[in-house]
Scaffold this active site. Structure first.
Site, short mmCIF file in Angstrom:
data_model
loop_
_atom_site.label_atom_id
_atom_site.label_comp_id
_atom_site.label_asym_id
_atom_site.label_seq_id
_atom_site.Cartn_x
_atom_site.Cartn_y
_atom_site.Cartn_z
N GLY A 70 0.81 -1.21 0.00
CA GLY A 70 0.00 0.00 0.00
C GLY A 70 0.85 1.27 0.00
O GLY A 70 0.52 2.23 -0.70
N SER A 71 1.93 1.26 0.75
CA SER A 71 2.76 2.47 0.84
C SER A 71 3.34 2.83 -0.53
O SER A 71 3.31 4.00 -0.94
CB SER A 71 3.90 2.26 1.84
N ASN A 151 -7.93 3.96 8.57
CA ASN A 151 -7.35 2.79 9.21
C ASN A 151 -7.43 2.82 10.74
O ASN A 151 -7.30 1.79 11.38
CB ASN A 151 -5.90 2.60 8.77
N GLN A 179 -7.78 -0.21 3.42
CA GLN A 179 -8.66 -0.80 4.43
C GLN A 179 -10.01 -1.24 3.85
O GLN A 179 -10.79 -1.90 4.52
CB GLN A 179 -8.91 0.20 5.57
N SER A 199 -3.49 -3.23 -0.55
CA SER A 199 -2.39 -4.00 0.02
C SER A 199 -2.88 -5.38 0.44
O SER A 199 -3.89 -5.51 1.13
CB SER A 199 -1.85 -3.25 1.24
N HIS A 201 -1.78 -7.71 2.57
CA HIS A 201 -1.78 -8.23 3.94
C HIS A 201 -2.93 -7.66 4.79
O HIS A 201 -3.10 -8.04 5.94
CB HIS A 201 -0.43 -8.02 4.62
N THR A 237 12.02 -7.75 -11.05
CA THR A 237 11.38 -9.04 -11.30
C THR A 237 10.16 -9.18 -10.40
O THR A 237 10.24 -8.94 -9.20
CB THR A 237 12.39 -10.19 -11.04
N CYS A 324 2.04 2.71 13.25
CA CYS A 324 3.14 3.64 12.99
C CYS A 324 3.38 4.58 14.17
O CYS A 324 4.49 5.00 14.42
CB CYS A 324 2.86 4.48 11.76
C1 LIG Z 1 -1.63 -0.57 6.03
C2 LIG Z 1 -1.98 0.67 5.30
C3 LIG Z 1 -1.12 1.23 4.35
C4 LIG Z 1 0.25 0.67 4.07
O1 LIG Z 1 0.21 -0.53 3.40
P1 LIG Z 1 1.54 -1.46 3.37
O2 LIG Z 1 1.20 -2.57 2.43
O3 LIG Z 1 1.74 -1.93 4.77
O4 LIG Z 1 2.64 -0.60 2.87
C5 LIG Z 1 -1.53 2.36 3.67
N1 LIG Z 1 -2.73 2.91 3.91
C6 LIG Z 1 -3.60 2.40 4.80
C7 LIG Z 1 -4.92 3.05 4.99
C8 LIG Z 1 -3.26 1.27 5.54
O5 LIG Z 1 -4.10 0.78 6.43
#
Ligand SMILES: *Cc1c(COP(=O)(O)O)cnc(C)c1O
Length: 395
Positions: A70-71, A151, A179, A199, A201, A237, A324
């Protein structure tokens, strides 16, 4: 009993996602850029994953770029739109004060590079007002970035309306939907979205993998230089096992979305009701326009950190806000953005439930929080001053 109630921080991989990843790691190790059969097999499953991911959000496969999460997707979307704007002399960007740091810190950096950023206020209910979005747009506005769902407090933003406003004004609309995807309905066409970050995870897929949707015709530049992977938009890759696993997790999450939401909403509302019985406590964010599994409270007269440690002793894994800011003394920027004062924001608790939560576990969480809050207050000097009238209650 151990209860994992921090699913906004990360989720457990589903069995399907895990099996898919392991099989792929073992059997499909070819490089998708290689022309022989082993490479082409990897390419084939990579493109199938792209099709699957695109299908879930109503996009075309060519509009999906795989990223490291996500980042990275947030960084790439915002930098691309800023660069495209600059070429047309547009250097104004609008966002909100309660975005994820992947958005806020990228915007801070762009300010140093000459862009002007307007951060919209978020109201006490944790919602952005479309009218205020429209009022903030200027001739030189290049980009609007508003998250789909927050989040920390889980509030779901009026994305469709905001998207329509942006479209009408020729402003690129990006939404951090990390989210939201896999948890609530997301359709990039109906929701008028130009760019979207997700993202794996956060929906029971592997860490270190995500994707960026970029609507056809919206310019996308790359952050990482190198090979021609991802049609030149993201060199390196491809992480085929993780991407294929992500697609499996997302398809599964989407197939079970309504059923899971029903389970989560029921437990969420029980939790909210139970925790509201604690005196001088308040739910953060709108009670209904929030993610199915999100509960976020402030309790006056206590420190969130102590609450978390004692909850951990009772087997409950929760957080005070985003991962964070944990460990720092600053209160959550999200809670400050919705108008909580420092002292109140310090006493926060976020519980983000998993789909396997039971009635018994929900009851146990309510009882545990009640006990611990009372215990912490019993020796809190702030609570004593509140009781004696030296300080006045806010909640
Ligand atoms: C977790 C999160 C991210 C970051 O995602 P990563 O895959 O951990 O880099 C960005 N935005 C929101 C709203 C999130 O909850």
């Amino acid at each position: 009993m151990r209860i994992y109630a921090d699913n906004a921080a990360t989720t457990e991989m589903s069995q399907t996602a895990l099996d898919t990843m392991i099989t792929c790691l073992k059997d499909v190790y070819g490089n998708p850029s290689s022309l022989y059969e082993r490479g082409q097999k990897a390419k084939e499953i990579l493109e199938q994953a792209r099709e699957d991911v695109a299908g879930v959000i109503g996009a075309a496969p060519r509009e999906i770029t795989f990223t490291s999460g996500g980042s990275e997707a947030d960084n790439q979307a915002i930098r691309s739109a800023a660069l495209a704007g600059k070429k047309k002399g547009k250097t104004h960007i609008i966002s909100t004060a309660f975005e994820h740091h992947a958005v806020l810190h990228t915007l801070k950096q762009l300010e140093k590079e000459g862009f002007e950023v307007t951060l919209l206020d978020v109201h006490e209910d944790g919602l952005v007002r479309p009218g205020e979005v429209e009022a903030a747009i200027r001739e030189d506005t290049a980009l609007m970035s508003v998250m789909f769902a927050n989040n920390e407090i889980g509030t779901i933003q009026p994305v469709r309306e905001i998207g329509a406003i942006c479209r009408a004004h020729g402003v690129i609309f990006h939404t951090d939907a990390v989210q939201a995807v896999g948890h609530i309905p997301v359709d990039v066409v109906k929701d008028n979205i130009d760019m979207l970050s997700a993202s794996a995870h956060k929906f029971h897929g592997p860490k270190g993998t995500g994707f960026l949707y970029c609507r056809k015709g919206v310019p996308l530049s790359n952050l990482i230089e190198g090979g021609a992977q991802e049609r030149g938009r993201r060199a390196g890759t491809e992480n085929v096992p993780a991407i294929v696993s992500m697609a499996a997790a997302l398809k599964e999450a989407e197939a079970n979305r309504e059923k899971n939401a029903e389970i989560l909403i029921r437990q969420r509302d029980r939790l909210i009701q139970g925790l509201q019985e604690i005196p001088h406590a308040a739910l953060n964010g709108d009670a209904k326009k929030r993610l199915p599994g999100n509960v976020n409270f402030c309790f006056e007269g206590i420190e969130g950190e102590s609450l978390l440690l004692l909850l951990d002793d009772k087997g409950i894994e929760a957080s005070s806000g985003s991962a964070c800011t944990s460990g720092s003394l600053d209160p959550s920027h999200v809670l400050l953005a919705i108008g909580r004062v420092h002292d109140v924001a310090h006493g926060s608790l976020r519980l983000t439930l998993g789909e396997d939560i039971t009635d018994e576990e929900t009851e146990y969480i309510i009882q545990s929080v009640k006990e611990i809050v009372a215990h912490l207050r019993s020796f809190s000097p702030v609570w004593r001053d509140l009781q004696s009238g030296k300080l006045s209650f806010i909640l």
